[in-house]
Scaffold this motif. Structure first.
Motif, PDB file in Angstrom:
ATOM      1  N   VAL A 293     -13.642  12.162 -53.877  1.00 29.62           N
ATOM      2  CA  VAL A 293     -12.822  13.031 -54.723  1.00 29.62           C
ATOM      3  C   VAL A 293     -11.353  12.921 -54.349  1.00 29.62           C
ATOM      4  O   VAL A 293     -11.000  13.010 -53.165  1.00 29.62           O
ATOM      5  N   VAL A 294     -10.493  12.744 -55.348  1.00 29.08           N
ATOM      6  CA  VAL A 294      -9.046  12.834 -55.150  1.00 29.08           C
ATOM      7  C   VAL A 294      -8.596  14.171 -55.714  1.00 29.08           C
ATOM      8  O   VAL A 294      -8.980  14.561 -56.815  1.00 29.08           O
ATOM      9  N   VAL A 295      -7.826  14.902 -54.928  1.00 30.03           N
ATOM     10  CA  VAL A 295      -7.386  16.254 -55.275  1.00 30.03           C
ATOM     11  C   VAL A 295      -5.884  16.242 -55.550  1.00 30.03           C
ATOM     12  O   VAL A 295      -5.109  15.689 -54.766  1.00 30.03           O
ATOM     13  N   TRP A 296      -5.484  16.853 -56.669  1.00 30.45           N
ATOM     14  CA  TRP A 296      -4.076  17.036 -56.993  1.00 30.45           C
ATOM     15  C   TRP A 296      -3.746  18.521 -56.837  1.00 30.45           C
ATOM     16  O   TRP A 296      -4.287  19.361 -57.558  1.00 30.45           O
ATOM     17  N   ALA A 297      -2.848  18.848 -55.928  1.00 30.32           N
ATOM     18  CA  ALA A 297      -2.463  20.245 -55.715  1.00 30.32           C
ATOM     19  C   ALA A 297      -1.102  20.289 -55.030  1.00 30.32           C
ATOM     20  O   ALA A 297      -0.575  19.266 -54.581  1.00 30.32           O
ATOM     21  N   HIS A 298      -0.533  21.467 -54.941  1.00 32.16           N
ATOM     22  CA  HIS A 298       0.771  21.651 -54.314  1.00 32.16           C
ATOM     23  C   HIS A 298       0.673  21.415 -52.810  1.00 32.16           C
ATOM     24  O   HIS A 298      -0.381  21.628 -52.196  1.00 32.16           O
ATOM     25  N   ASN A 299       1.793  20.964 -52.207  1.00 28.37           N
ATOM     26  CA  ASN A 299       1.836  20.785 -50.752  1.00 28.37           C
ATOM     27  C   ASN A 299       1.350  22.024 -50.007  1.00 28.37           C
ATOM     28  O   ASN A 299       0.739  21.913 -48.939  1.00 28.37           O
ATOM     29  N   SER A 300       1.660  23.201 -50.540  1.00 28.09           N
ATOM     30  CA  SER A 300       1.313  24.445 -49.854  1.00 28.09           C
ATOM     31  C   SER A 300      -0.194  24.643 -49.776  1.00 28.09           C
ATOM     32  O   SER A 300      -0.669  25.437 -48.954  1.00 28.09           O
ATOM     33  N   HIS A 301      -0.966  23.937 -50.592  1.00 25.99           N
ATOM     34  CA  HIS A 301      -2.426  23.964 -50.510  1.00 25.99           C
ATOM     35  C   HIS A 301      -2.970  22.720 -49.800  1.00 25.99           C
ATOM     36  O   HIS A 301      -3.936  22.803 -49.043  1.00 25.99           O
ATOM     37  N   VAL A 302      -2.348  21.577 -50.047  1.00 29.16           N
ATOM     38  CA  VAL A 302      -2.827  20.315 -49.480  1.00 29.16           C
ATOM     39  C   VAL A 302      -2.558  20.233 -47.986  1.00 29.16           C
ATOM     40  O   VAL A 302      -3.382  19.737 -47.208  1.00 29.16           O
ATOM     41  N   GLY A 303      -1.404  20.706 -47.538  1.00 26.64           N
ATOM     42  CA  GLY A 303      -1.056  20.615 -46.127  1.00 26.64           C
ATOM     43  C   GLY A 303      -1.914  21.523 -45.262  1.00 26.64           C
ATOM     44  O   GLY A 303      -2.474  22.511 -45.717  1.00 26.64           O
ATOM     45  N   ASP A 304      -2.020  21.167 -43.995  1.00 25.15           N
ATOM     46  CA  ASP A 304      -2.794  21.949 -43.026  1.00 25.15           C
ATOM     47  C   ASP A 304      -1.966  23.146 -42.564  1.00 25.15           C
ATOM     48  O   ASP A 304      -0.923  22.987 -41.921  1.00 25.15           O
ATOM     49  N   ALA A 305      -2.423  24.347 -42.892  1.00 27.52           N
ATOM     50  CA  ALA A 305      -1.662  25.564 -42.578  1.00 27.52           C
ATOM     51  C   ALA A 305      -1.439  25.737 -41.082  1.00 27.52           C
ATOM     52  O   ALA A 305      -0.475  26.388 -40.672  1.00 27.52           O
ATOM     53  N   ARG A 306      -2.299  25.171 -40.260  1.00 27.29           N
ATOM     54  CA  ARG A 306      -2.165  25.342 -38.813  1.00 27.29           C
ATOM     55  C   ARG A 306      -0.887  24.714 -38.280  1.00 27.29           C
ATOM     56  O   ARG A 306      -0.476  25.011 -37.152  1.00 27.29           O
ATOM     57  N   ALA A 307      -0.249  23.854 -39.089  1.00 25.04           N
ATOM     58  CA  ALA A 307       0.998  23.211 -38.679  1.00 25.04           C
ATOM     59  C   ALA A 307       2.212  23.882 -39.299  1.00 25.04           C
ATOM     60  O   ALA A 307       3.309  23.327 -39.275  1.00 25.04           O
ATOM     61  N   THR A 308       2.049  25.091 -39.820  1.00 28.66           N
ATOM     62  CA  THR A 308       3.146  25.790 -40.497  1.00 28.66           C
ATOM     63  C   THR A 308       3.242  27.237 -40.029  1.00 28.66           C
ATOM     64  O   THR A 308       2.314  27.779 -39.431  1.00 28.66           O
ATOM     65  N   GLU A 309       4.378  27.858 -40.351  1.00 28.80           N
ATOM     66  CA  GLU A 309       4.544  29.275 -40.024  1.00 28.80           C
ATOM     67  C   GLU A 309       3.569  30.131 -40.817  1.00 28.80           C
ATOM     68  O   GLU A 309       3.177  31.212 -40.373  1.00 28.80           O
ATOM     69  N   ALA A 310       3.154  29.671 -42.008  1.00 34.68           N
ATOM     70  CA  ALA A 310       2.168  30.409 -42.787  1.00 34.68           C
ATOM     71  C   ALA A 310       0.857  30.533 -42.026  1.00 34.68           C
ATOM     72  O   ALA A 310       0.200  31.581 -42.037  1.00 34.68           O
ATOM     73  N   GLY A 311       0.468  29.462 -41.358  1.00 29.01           N
ATOM     74  CA  GLY A 311      -0.749  29.507 -40.554  1.00 29.01           C
ATOM     75  C   GLY A 311      -0.635  30.484 -39.406  1.00 29.01           C
ATOM     76  O   GLY A 311      -1.597  31.185 -39.072  1.00 29.01           O
ATOM     77  N   ARG A 312       0.555  30.561 -38.813  1.00 28.70           N
ATOM     78  CA  ARG A 312       0.752  31.514 -37.716  1.00 28.70           C
ATOM     79  C   ARG A 312       0.691  32.953 -38.220  1.00 28.70           C
ATOM     80  O   ARG A 312       0.406  33.869 -37.441  1.00 28.70           O
ATOM     81  N   ARG A 313       0.933  33.150 -39.525  1.00 27.37           N
ATOM     82  CA  ARG A 313       0.814  34.483 -40.116  1.00 27.37           C
ATOM     83  C   ARG A 313      -0.630  34.800 -40.507  1.00 27.37           C
ATOM     84  O   ARG A 313      -0.912  35.885 -41.003  1.00 27.37           O
ATOM     85  N   GLY A 314      -1.517  33.853 -40.313  1.00 26.22           N
ATOM     86  CA  GLY A 314      -2.911  34.100 -40.645  1.00 26.22           C
ATOM     87  C   GLY A 314      -3.357  33.497 -41.960  1.00 26.22           C
ATOM     88  O   GLY A 314      -4.504  33.686 -42.372  1.00 26.22           O
ATOM     89  N   GLU A 315      -2.475  32.750 -42.639  1.00 21.68           N
ATOM     90  CA  GLU A 315      -2.871  32.110 -43.888  1.00 21.68           C
ATOM     91  C   GLU A 315      -3.570  30.787 -43.603  1.00 21.68           C
ATOM     92  O   GLU A 315      -3.297  30.120 -42.606  1.00 21.68           O
ATOM     93  N   LEU A 316      -4.459  30.423 -44.495  1.00 23.86           N
ATOM     94  CA  LEU A 316      -5.130  29.131 -44.406  1.00 23.86           C
ATOM     95  C   LEU A 316      -4.933  28.382 -45.712  1.00 23.86           C
ATOM     96  O   LEU A 316      -4.429  28.928 -46.681  1.00 23.86           O
ATOM     97  N   THR A 317      -5.321  27.113 -45.718  1.00 30.67           N
ATOM     98  CA  THR A 317      -5.107  26.278 -46.896  1.00 30.67           C
ATOM     99  C   THR A 317      -6.333  25.419 -47.178  1.00 30.67           C
ATOM    100  O   THR A 317      -7.196  25.214 -46.317  1.00 30.67           O
ATOM    101  N   LEU A 318      -6.359  24.899 -48.390  1.00 32.20           N
ATOM    102  CA  LEU A 318      -7.410  23.970 -48.797  1.00 32.20           C
ATOM    103  C   LEU A 318      -7.455  22.756 -47.880  1.00 32.20           C
ATOM    104  O   LEU A 318      -8.535  22.312 -47.475  1.00 32.20           O
ATOM    105  N   GLY A 319      -6.276  22.198 -47.541  1.00 36.17           N
ATOM    106  CA  GLY A 319      -6.241  21.033 -46.663  1.00 36.17           C
ATOM    107  C   GLY A 319      -6.788  21.324 -45.282  1.00 36.17           C
ATOM    108  O   GLY A 319      -7.530  20.513 -44.703  1.00 36.17           O
TER     109      GLY A 319
END
Length: 457
Positions: A293-319
């Protein structure tokens, strides 16, 4: 300028150019040649899920480069599904068209199911090129098992999912369709507006419809074991109906949570997309013999939240969830831009406009990639290389969704991220241009001089 400030600026400029030289050594120019993405293809031998991101929902070049990569994944690596950050029932209309079913005269008509704001995110000329390609590709194969499918991962389409469930049951079991209508009538007072449902339940004005939605999902799953199985096409329709029922339950919970717990609703949405992707993989593994499967989505969903400040706030992502569940079979590609124009709205629900994208801020990954000096580039440095180390630190990173607010850009559109750990590869288009909606309005056509709800991402 004070001497100490001059020294700071000079030192910063030297450091920026030093990093840019190192990153350029690992960058592959994207020139339009057939071989442009050879370095990326060589990294994908073990991948069965390739996620292609975008820094904005409204930049033409992101759609074009994703199509170029998708074509090679389908034709050279046997990928058999495209899954998008779009609603399941709307994507199903496209799925039927590219498989030669339905009565839509062309790709633009097949995309007509995307009616909810922002309709132009998929109802645009660039998406129509993807749909036309998929139909042409599928025309080579008589068996649907050998064809490529088109699916939506998102949960916003509450009422369109309800309609799709009832439409399916009308065909296979009219009595069950009547029961479904009765269950879903709980949502009838909200006139197709899921946000008003969420507000009414949050304020205690209306009782939640969750019990009825879950009951219908359970019933559809029970029917899956009693209805006859008649090949892939029949199984695909049944699977699509069940996923629509699951979308109803997820959307009901999402809209009920959105106003009281925005972070929780974000996580709920990305978990839903990850679960839908897993269900799709299991379905294709069972009935088509394989799932890639190839997925088309925004960086904010594709990227790994653990490498962002969003992840440190407790958010997770599809990637992130794909990496956790599928390991190295998931490959994440981000896309960035320095400046240009973008199709976006000034606020949620407003018409799209051509808006100027400000030059990327100092200290951003986009600024670094701009100074590499290539119009478009691919960067996929292996861990431990000099380029990887340059990207393995905190940068500002821009995210423009369907709403763009340049007047508050730093607060509205930037987060801190570590791109080396967030993505496996990056495609940088230095200057991007606004995509073209299939139905343009005066504000879009006229342009402008020099978040999906509630986040517009």
């Amino acid at each position: 300028m004070p001497p100490e400030l001059k020294t700071f600026v000079s030192d910063r400029r030297r450091e920026l150019y030093r990093s840019a030289v190192i990153v350029r050594e690992a960058s592959h120019p994207i020139t339009g040649a057939e071989s442009d993405y050879d370095p990326l293809m060589s990294r994908l031998n073990d991948a069965s899920i390739v996620m292609l991101g975008e820094a904005t929902h409204g930049s033409r070049e992101f759609y074009e480069e994703r199509l170029r990569i998708t074509r090679r994944l389908i034709e050279e690596h046997d990928f058999n599904a495209v899954a998008i950050e779009g609603d399941w029932p709307d994507a199903h209309r496209v799925n039927r068209y590219i498989r030669g079913a339905g009565d839509h005269p062309d790709a633009a008509a097949a995309l007509g199911g995307f009616e909810r704001f922002p309709a132009w995110m998929w109802r645009n000329e660039e998406s129509a090129e993807l749909v036309s390609y998929l139909r042409q590709h599928n025309a080579r194969y008589r068996s649907e098992v050998e064809q490529v499918g088109f699916y939506g991962l998102d949960l916003y389409g509450l009422f369109s999912a309800i309609e799709a469930v009832i439409e399916y049951l009308d065909e296979v079991d009219p009595e069950a369709a009547g029961i479904a209508r009765d269950r879903y009538s709980c949502f009838g007072a909200f006139s197709g507006d899921p946000q008003s449902y969420g507000q009414a339940v949050t304020l205690g004005v209306s009782a939640p419809c969750r019990r009825a939605a879950v009951a219908q999902l359970v019933e559809l799953r029970r029917m899956a074991f009693t209805l006859p199985r008649d090949g892939f096409a029949y199984a695909d329709e049944r699977f699509l109906a069940e996923e629509n029922a699951r979308c109803v339950t997820a959307a009901e919970e999402y809209y009920r949570t959105m106003f009281s717990d925005p972070r929780g609703s974000w996580n709920m949405r990305d978990r839903h997309m990850a679960d839908t992707l897993d269900h799709l993989i299991a379905h294709l593994d069972r009935y088509a013999g394989r799932a890639k499967v190839v997925v088309w989505a925004h960086n904010s969903h594709v990227g790994d939240a653990r490498a962002t400040e969003a992840g440190r706030r407790g958010e997770l992502t599809l990637g992130q969830l794909a990496r956790e569940r599928h390991g190295h079979e998931a490959f994440l590609v981000g896309m960035t831009t320095f400046d240009g124009t973008v199709t976006a709205a000034r606020d949620w629900g407003e018409p799209p406009e051509v808006r100027e994208v400000l030059p990327a801020h100092a200290g951003s990954v986009e600024e670094l990639l701009h100074h590499v000096g290539l119009d478009t580039l691919l960067l996929a440095p292996a861990e431990g290389t000099r380029a990887y180390r340059e990207l393995n630190r905190a940068f500002g990173e821009r995210a423009i969704g369907v709403v763009y607010r340049p007047e508050t850009e730093r607060q509205s559109h930037y987060l801190t991220a570590n791109p080396a750990r967030q993505f496996d590869a990056i495609v940088h288009v230095d200057r991007t241009t606004a995509l073209t909606p299939l139905e343009t309005v005066a504000s879009w056509a006229g342009g402008e001089p020099p978040e999906t709800y509630p986040t517009s991402l």
